[in-house]
Scaffold this active site. Structure first.
Site, PDB file in Angstrom:
ATOM      1  N   CYS A  12      26.498  36.110  56.536  1.00  0.00           N
ATOM      2  CA  CYS A  12      26.395  36.251  55.085  1.00  0.00           C
ATOM      3  C   CYS A  12      27.701  35.804  54.432  1.00  0.00           C
ATOM      4  CB  CYS A  12      26.100  37.714  54.740  1.00  0.00           C
ATOM      5  SG  CYS A  12      26.244  38.104  52.984  1.00  0.00           S
ATOM      6  N   SER A  13      27.618  34.885  53.479  1.00  0.00           N
ATOM      7  CA  SER A  13      28.830  34.366  52.845  1.00  0.00           C
ATOM      8  C   SER A  13      29.584  35.455  52.075  1.00  0.00           C
ATOM      9  CB  SER A  13      28.505  33.184  51.926  1.00  0.00           C
ATOM     10  OG  SER A  13      27.670  33.599  50.861  1.00  0.00           O
TER      11      SER A  13
END
Length: 116
Positions: A12-13
């Site tokens: 997940c960024s």
């Protein structure tokens, strides 16, 4: 400084950005890869209280597990929703940082700085 924990998903960024932001601020948190090491129901309930949100607000409602398990059903209890998050950890909001008896969701990542 008190211990800091991040419930992290490296894919997940926002989770990666939050971890990086903590490190840039001199914090080396305990990293919990919650998809592999899912917190027990009691821990999730405690985090939700710390966040001051409802169980449903803590769920990622766009995940397929939400739709596939009919979790939109308003008759489901908080316990049933928590059990679904334990069974399907992708439903847990991310990233979550715990520090100084408080919790924040790292959306945006800078929000976690409030509790350091």
């Amino acid at each position: 400084m008190a211990a800091v924990t991040i419930y992290h998903n490296p894919r997940c960024s926002k989770s990666r950005q939050t971890l990086q932001l903590l490190q840039e601020n001199g914090v080396e948190p305990e990293v919990v890869l919650y998809l592999e090491d899912t917190p027990p129901l009691e821990t999730l309930a405690r985090i939700i209280v710390m966040l001051g949100v409802s169980v449903r607000e803590f769920m990622r409602t766009g995940e397929s597990a939400y739709k596939d398990n009919n979790l939109k059903d308003s008759s489901l209890s908080d316990r049933q929703l928590l059990e679904a998050m334990v069974e399907h950890p992708k439903l847990i909001q991310r990233p979550v940082v715990l520090a100084n008896g408080q919790a924040r969701i790292g959306r945006p990542p800078e929000s976690v700085l409030e509790i350091l």
